[in-house]
Design an enzyme around this catalytic site. Structure first.
Site, PDB file in Angstrom:
ATOM      1  N   LYS A  83      -2.764   1.763  16.672  1.00  0.00           N
ATOM      2  CA  LYS A  83      -2.484   0.451  17.047  1.00  0.00           C
ATOM      3  C   LYS A  83      -1.148   0.182  17.691  1.00  0.00           C
ATOM      4  O   LYS A  83      -0.932  -0.391  18.547  1.00  0.00           O
ATOM      5  CB  LYS A  83      -2.686  -0.072  15.585  1.00  0.00           C
ATOM      6  CG  LYS A  83      -4.153  -0.406  15.282  1.00  0.00           C
ATOM      7  CD  LYS A  83      -4.103  -1.000  13.772  1.00  0.00           C
ATOM      8  CE  LYS A  83      -3.407  -0.200  12.919  1.00  0.00           C
ATOM      9  NZ  LYS A  83      -4.040   1.263  12.545  1.00  0.00           N
ATOM     10  N   VAL A 135      -6.149   3.457  10.125  1.00  0.00           N
ATOM     11  CA  VAL A 135      -4.837   4.137   9.911  1.00  0.00           C
ATOM     12  C   VAL A 135      -5.004   5.105  11.038  1.00  0.00           C
ATOM     13  O   VAL A 135      -6.005   5.944  11.164  1.00  0.00           O
ATOM     14  CB  VAL A 135      -4.425   4.790   8.552  1.00  0.00           C
ATOM     15  CG1 VAL A 135      -5.553   5.872   8.154  1.00  0.00           C
ATOM     16  CG2 VAL A 135      -3.219   5.320   8.414  1.00  0.00           C
ATOM     17  N   ASP A 136      -4.010   5.350  11.874  1.00  0.00           N
ATOM     18  CA  ASP A 136      -3.684   6.472  12.909  1.00  0.00           C
ATOM     19  C   ASP A 136      -4.383   6.265  14.050  1.00  0.00           C
ATOM     20  O   ASP A 136      -4.671   7.244  14.863  1.00  0.00           O
ATOM     21  CB  ASP A 136      -3.651   7.617  12.247  1.00  0.00           C
ATOM     22  CG  ASP A 136      -2.347   8.207  11.865  1.00  0.00           C
ATOM     23  OD1 ASP A 136      -1.357   7.485  11.913  1.00  0.00           O
ATOM     24  OD2 ASP A 136      -2.620   9.402  11.119  1.00  0.00           O
ATOM     25  N   GLY A 152       5.118   7.930  10.876  1.00  0.00           N
ATOM     26  CA  GLY A 152       4.335   7.378  12.088  1.00  0.00           C
ATOM     27  C   GLY A 152       3.509   6.284  11.497  1.00  0.00           C
ATOM     28  O   GLY A 152       2.624   5.948  11.770  1.00  0.00           O
ATOM     29  N   ILE A 153       3.645   5.780  10.354  1.00  0.00           N
ATOM     30  CA  ILE A 153       3.078   5.002   9.566  1.00  0.00           C
ATOM     31  C   ILE A 153       3.397   3.710   9.744  1.00  0.00           C
ATOM     32  O   ILE A 153       4.628   3.337   9.058  1.00  0.00           O
ATOM     33  CB  ILE A 153       2.326   5.379   8.131  1.00  0.00           C
ATOM     34  CG1 ILE A 153       1.291   6.692   8.486  1.00  0.00           C
ATOM     35  CG2 ILE A 153       1.700   4.477   6.975  1.00  0.00           C
ATOM     36  CD1 ILE A 153       0.635   6.930   7.121  1.00  0.00           C
ATOM     37  N   ASN A 199      -9.626   3.469  21.616  1.00  0.00           N
ATOM     38  CA  ASN A 199      -8.538   4.086  21.943  1.00  0.00           C
ATOM     39  C   ASN A 199      -8.738   5.631  21.991  1.00  0.00           C
ATOM     40  O   ASN A 199      -9.718   6.079  21.547  1.00  0.00           O
ATOM     41  CB  ASN A 199      -7.218   3.709  21.209  1.00  0.00           C
ATOM     42  CG  ASN A 199      -5.866   4.138  21.614  1.00  0.00           C
ATOM     43  OD1 ASN A 199      -5.679   4.550  22.734  1.00  0.00           O
ATOM     44  ND2 ASN A 199      -5.123   4.307  20.555  1.00  0.00           N
ATOM     45  N   LYS A 200      -7.672   6.419  22.329  1.00  0.00           N
ATOM     46  CA  LYS A 200      -7.672   7.654  22.703  1.00  0.00           C
ATOM     47  C   LYS A 200      -8.788   8.255  23.377  1.00  0.00           C
ATOM     48  O   LYS A 200      -9.417   9.536  23.024  1.00  0.00           O
ATOM     49  CB  LYS A 200      -7.645   8.364  21.002  1.00  0.00           C
ATOM     50  CG  LYS A 200      -6.714   8.008  20.044  1.00  0.00           C
ATOM     51  CD  LYS A 200      -6.476   8.801  18.922  1.00  0.00           C
ATOM     52  CE  LYS A 200      -5.519   8.264  17.766  1.00  0.00           C
ATOM     53  NZ  LYS A 200      -5.181   8.934  16.833  1.00  0.00           N
ATOM     54  N   HIS A 252      -3.286   1.685   6.995  1.00  0.00           N
ATOM     55  CA  HIS A 252      -3.362   2.356   5.872  1.00  0.00           C
ATOM     56  C   HIS A 252      -4.316   1.330   4.794  1.00  0.00           C
ATOM     57  O   HIS A 252      -3.810   0.315   4.628  1.00  0.00           O
ATOM     58  CB  HIS A 252      -2.152   2.854   5.230  1.00  0.00           C
ATOM     59  CG  HIS A 252      -1.895   3.480   3.989  1.00  0.00           C
ATOM     60  ND1 HIS A 252      -2.192   3.360   2.725  1.00  0.00           N
ATOM     61  CD2 HIS A 252      -1.657   4.958   3.884  1.00  0.00           C
ATOM     62  CE1 HIS A 252      -2.256   4.429   1.974  1.00  0.00           C
ATOM     63  NE2 HIS A 252      -1.780   5.433   2.634  1.00  0.00           N
TER      64      HIS A 252
HETATM   65  P1  GTP Z   1      -0.855   2.907  11.204  1.00  0.00           P
HETATM   66  O1  GTP Z   1      -0.069   1.965  11.679  1.00  0.00           O
HETATM   67  O2  GTP Z   1      -0.390   3.899  10.383  1.00  0.00           O
HETATM   68  O3  GTP Z   1      -2.160   2.503  10.920  1.00  0.00           O
HETATM   69  O4  GTP Z   1      -1.334   3.899  12.724  1.00  0.00           O
HETATM   70  P2  GTP Z   1      -1.500   3.266  14.075  1.00  0.00           P
HETATM   71  O5  GTP Z   1      -2.855   2.679  14.069  1.00  0.00           O
HETATM   72  O6  GTP Z   1      -0.400   2.438  14.598  1.00  0.00           O
HETATM   73  O7  GTP Z   1      -1.253   4.529  14.870  1.00  0.00           O
HETATM   74  P3  GTP Z   1      -0.192   5.186  15.621  1.00  0.00           P
HETATM   75  O8  GTP Z   1      -0.032   4.333  16.986  1.00  0.00           O
HETATM   76  O9  GTP Z   1       0.868   5.508  14.769  1.00  0.00           O
HETATM   77  O10 GTP Z   1      -0.588   6.441  16.321  1.00  0.00           O
HETATM   78  C1  GTP Z   1      -1.206   7.523  15.255  1.00  0.00           C
HETATM   79  C2  GTP Z   1      -1.330   8.866  16.252  1.00  0.00           C
HETATM   80  O11 GTP Z   1      -2.339   8.844  17.300  1.00  0.00           O
HETATM   81  C3  GTP Z   1       0.168   9.227  16.631  1.00  0.00           C
HETATM   82  O12 GTP Z   1       0.138  10.552  16.576  1.00  0.00           O
HETATM   83  C4  GTP Z   1      -0.255   8.779  18.197  1.00  0.00           C
HETATM   84  O13 GTP Z   1       0.755   9.624  19.160  1.00  0.00           O
HETATM   85  C5  GTP Z   1      -1.514   9.275  18.487  1.00  0.00           C
HETATM   86  N1  GTP Z   1      -2.319   8.423  19.443  1.00  0.00           N
HETATM   87  C6  GTP Z   1      -2.105   6.944  19.566  1.00  0.00           C
HETATM   88  N2  GTP Z   1      -2.829   6.664  20.678  1.00  0.00           N
HETATM   89  C7  GTP Z   1      -3.308   7.816  21.263  1.00  0.00           C
HETATM   90  C8  GTP Z   1      -3.955   8.076  22.470  1.00  0.00           C
HETATM   91  O14 GTP Z   1      -4.434   7.080  23.207  1.00  0.00           O
HETATM   92  N3  GTP Z   1      -4.331   9.225  22.740  1.00  0.00           N
HETATM   93  C9  GTP Z   1      -4.057  10.045  22.018  1.00  0.00           C
HETATM   94  N4  GTP Z   1      -4.430  11.452  22.473  1.00  0.00           N
HETATM   95  N5  GTP Z   1      -3.274  10.135  20.866  1.00  0.00           N
HETATM   96  C10 GTP Z   1      -2.858   8.843  20.699  1.00  0.00           C
HETATM   97 MG    MG Z   2       0.950   1.449  13.314  1.00  0.00          MG
END
Ligand code: GTP
Ligand code: MG
Length: 360
Positions: free
Chosen positions: A82, A78-79, A101-102, A177-178, A127
């Protein structure tokens, strides 16, 4: 392959011919001789009636098989980013619009790559509550992109996604990522993944690893390259002509339009106006929309579409088959519902325990 004879059906179900003949007559089939052919739909109905589980095998014999786009599922904790990563790949912003954001569903869409090829992507929720959805996501896909946040590292749903991919025998491409974050430590992620048994390329295995940032849009071209390379190695093909076989990725009830199913065609071409059986439900396809909401007449292999016109709400993972008539569709659906109910009751029965009544 268009069905089988009654003799063959008796042999495959392990039931006496006489009992099958009675059922055949009940569903309105004429039976003159045991060598009469029965269609695949009728064969399924009869098999269900005698309590035998059926799996349809589709053969592509005699039809042309052509290259098709890859279906790629994005999975991870999660988060970990993706949805953001998919947004970056197609340059829109779904993540920002989601509640909290989920992700709570399976999103499906097509990304046209600069190279001219297209890829169908499925987004999955990270999640913990959505394990079943991830399992289905892994089961229908060609490749899993395992997203791991470089600052957070391998987490429970990272491992779970790895396990789903392994169970479904689907290759993984890792996206760390990130990487823009100051706390990012991609090396640590590599070591963690390696020690969890994932054979990374740089350690002599065959799993590609790409460092990306969805926010600063770094490494996206490398990720696309890695995915196209993986897809190319798999030589993905499908029959294009003939009736469609498809599966449901997600289904929901729309107040105005009724049950809607997001589907991906596995083989053949899905056409508007046809009668379909979807899991235990049935319907007549009234409209097909692409992932941008545009109406289209048909859907080809690997194309995600939304179909309208089902009588009931199917379940994610259900198969979609095309049948000849409304009568056939109703019959198959009723047969499947009956079988589901029978199985459900059997399960309850098996699970029943006896508690002594203290008042006696
Ligand atoms: P779920 O679908 O709920 O599992 O989450 P997810 O994996 O789809 O994550 P999502 O893309 O919603 O991003 C979660 C948080 O991470 C957000 O606040 C994004 O802005 C942040 N985020 C995503 N990718 C990056 C990145 O490459 N760098 C940074 N600094 N933040 C990121
Ligand atoms: Mg997502």
């Amino acid at each position: 392959f268009e069905g089988m004879t009654i003799v063959e059906l008796a042999k495959r179900t392990g039931k006496p011919m006489s009992s099958l003949q009675d059922i055949l007559i009940n569903v309105g089939e004429k039976v003159d001789s045991e060598f009469d052919p029965v269609s695949i739909d009728i064969a399924e109905l009869v098999a269900m009636e005698v309590g035998v589980n059926v799996r349809r095998l589709h053969s592509n014999e005699g039809s042309e098989v052509l290259p098709r786009p890859a279906v790629i599922t994005v999975m991870g904790h999660v988060d970990h980013g993706k949805t953001s990563l998919l947004d970056a790949l197609r340059q829109t912003s779904v993540a920002a619009k989601e509640a909290g954001g989920i992700t709570q569903h399976l999103g499906a869409f097509v990304v046209n790559m600069p190279s001219g090829s297209s890829i169908t992507f499925l987004d999955t929720p990270g999640h913990a509550a959505f394990s079943a959805m991830r399992a289905r996501g892994a089961a229908v896909t060609d490749i899993v992109v395992l997203v791991v946040a470089a600052d957070d590292g391998v987490m429970p749903q990272t491992l779970e996604a790895m396990a789903h991919a392994k169970a479904a025998k689907v290759p993984i491409v890792v996206a760390i990522n990130k990487c823009d974050k100051p706390a990012a430590d991609p090396e640590r992620v590599r070591i963690q993944l390696g020690s969890e048994g994932l054979p990374l390329e740089e350690m002599g295995g065959d799993v590609q690893v790409v460092e990306v940032s969805a926010i600063s849009k770094v490494g996206l071209d490398k990720l696309e390259e890695a995915l196209l390379l993986q897809a190319e190695m798999m030589d993905l093909k499908a029959r294009v002509d003939g009736p469609a076989q498809a599966y449901v990725v997600e289904a929901r009830l729309d107040r105005g339009r009724g049950p809607l199913a997001t589907a991906i065609v596995k083989a053949g071409t899905l056409v508007c106006g046809k009668y379909v059986v979807v899991g235990a439900e049935w319907g007549r396809i009234r409209a097909i929309r692409d992932t941008t909401g545009k109406l289209t007449e048909m859907a080809k292999p690997a194309m995600p579409v939304e179909i309208e016109g089902l009588r009931g709400l199917p379940m994610a993972g259900d198969d979609i088959i095309v049948v000849d008539s409304e009568e056939r569709a109703r019959m198959l659906s009723a047969g499947r519902k009956k079988k589901l109910e029978k199985d459900r009751l059997k399960k309850i029965d098996e699970g029943r325990i006896e508690i002594p009544d203290a008042s006696e």
